[in-house]
Structure formats: C-alpha cells, structure tokens
Design an enzyme around this catalytic site. Structure first.
Site, PDB file in Angstrom:
ATOM      1  CB  SER A 230      -0.960  -0.044   1.189  1.00 47.32           C
ATOM      2  OG  SER A 230      -2.006   0.884   1.033  1.00 47.32           O
ATOM      3  CG  MET A 231       2.343   5.323   2.428  1.00 47.43           C
ATOM      4  SD  MET A 231       2.241   6.190   4.016  1.00 47.43           S
ATOM      5  CE  MET A 231       3.413   5.236   4.983  1.00 47.43           C
TER       6      MET A 231
END
Length: 255
Positions: free
Chosen positions: A95-96
């Site tokens: 994700s991030m």
C-alpha cells in the site's frame, strides 16, 4: 564481515541471519508498523535476512511526530539503509509502503546501491494517484476507513487509549500518500513485481498494471484472491512468490 549500523531506530531486524546472502527490506502500509512483517521474517529466516522499516509516530517511536511526506520519508529511509546495503537488497512495500519503497529505490539507484527487485503490493502505480482525502476527515471518519480495509485489529479500534496513540501517525501517513504525486516518466531500473488482490477496493488491476511504466527492467504482476489486505489471508502464496526471487541475488553476489 562489515559492521552493521548501530542505529536501529528506522530499521528493525527480528531474526539476525549473518550467513544470509541477501536482505529483504519491508515497508509498511499507512498506519502500519515494522512488526507487521514479523511473520515474513520468521518464515524466510535464516535463508534471507528480513529488515522492516519503522516509521516514526508508532509503537516505540510514538513520541515522535509522523512525517507527512513520501519524499521526506524516502530521504530518511535511504539514509538509514546505509551500511545495510553490503548485501543485495530486495524491497517489498504494501500500500503506502509500495510508493515509499519506489522512492527509496530511486534515491539509492542514483547512488549506485539500488535494490535488485521491487515488490509493489496493493498500490496504484505512482503516476495514478487516488482522489482521496481520508487525512482531512475527523477521527470517526479515519476509523471508519481503517474498519473498511480490515487491516487493523478490530480490538484496537475499540480501545480509546490505543486509538489516541495510533491515530496521529495514521493521519500523518494518509497525508503523505494522498498528497504524493509522481510523473509517468519517473522510473527505476530494477525489475518490478506487482502483487494485488482481485477484490481490492483501492487498486484496480489496470492501475496496478500501470507500474510497468515505472521500470526500465522486467515487469510482472501476480493477482491474488482477496481485498486490500489479501496478503494476510494469502500469506503462503505471497511467500511462495517472494521465494522465487529472494536468495537468488545473494547466490549471484557470492559467486
């Protein structure tokens, strides 16, 4: 053997493996911590030495302010990895963490010490930002987002004292990733392998496949059954994909 950096504030090593020929560096999701990757370290040790990045603002770093900027995070992490790069590094970001890993790879490649491969999990290609503003929501809105993604232990979301500790770092992370922008022509030279859940509400298969634009090296994509945190339920399958690559670079490095 070269001495390792004494500062482990940013980099956590759960299972030291001095005989391993390669290191896997793991970058957590927004609101996540290094301990998320403890099972990966347990599974791959001692053949591969797993390092996990600990962003400020959480767990033992909770007294520190978060860093609400992907480029600033990448600058600090690239510096923190100095000394750990005496062996080939493979990056895995979820994700991030995928965007942060990409930016760290860019910085380290510019210095001639880039990773041998980047695994980008559960994230749109860098040039395809999501039009979201979770970081601007009130606490209730932020908690609702965490519930929807099923990546945070539900018991934590019911504990007001724990919530007070995790929400500032989580909001900082969401600010970093939701304001991150990257031009389509920005690339790394290392191979990129994308991993994505087929029912991820955050990342379409088309947006995941667009990572191909961001490498001059080989590209492949693996699709798993599940949502944004498919890797928690499909851990054996994810480890199998990692095992196809990690260790190979270390063997080449030693020959």
């Amino acid at each position: 053997m070269s001495s390792l950096p004494p500062d482990t504030l940013w980099i956590r090593r759960f299972h030291p493996a001095p005989a391993a020929g390669e290191r896997l560096v793991c970058f957590p999701h927004a609101g996540g911590s290094a301990s998320f990757f403890l099972p990966v370290s347990t599974a791959l040790s001692p053949g591969v030495e797993v390092l996990a990045v600990q962003y400020p603002g959480r767990q033992d770093r909770r007294a520190e302010p978060g860093i609400p900027s992907v480029p600033d995070l990448a600058d600090r992490i690239a510096q923190a990895l100095t000394g750990w790069d005496d062996k080939p590094l493979t990056f895995f970001g979820h994700s991030m963490g995928a965007a942060v890993a990409f930016e760290v790879a860019r910085r380290m490649e510019a210095e001639g010490r880039g990773p041998v491969r980047l695994f980008a999990s559960g994230r749109n290609a860098p040039s395809r930002p999501r039009d979201e503003n979770v970081h601007l929501r009130d606490d209730a809105g932020l908690i609702a987002e965490l519930r929807k993604l099923n990546g945070t232990d539900s018991s934590l979301l019911e504990d007001e004292e724990l919530l007070a500790m995790i929400l500032p770092a989580t909001r900082s992370d969401y600010t970093a990733i939701e304001t991150y922008r990257c031009a389509e022509e920005t690339q790394v030279a290392c191979p990129v392998t994308v991993l994505v859940g087929d029912d991820d509400p955050k990342t379409t298969l088309d947006d995941a496949r667009a990572w191909k634009l961001h490498t001059t090296g080989p590209f492949d994509m693996r699709i798993f059954n599940g949502g944004h945190f498919y890797l928690s339920r499909r851990s054996a399958e994810v480890l199998a994909v990692l095992s196809e690559h990690v260790g190979m670079a270390g063997t080449a490095h030693r020959t």
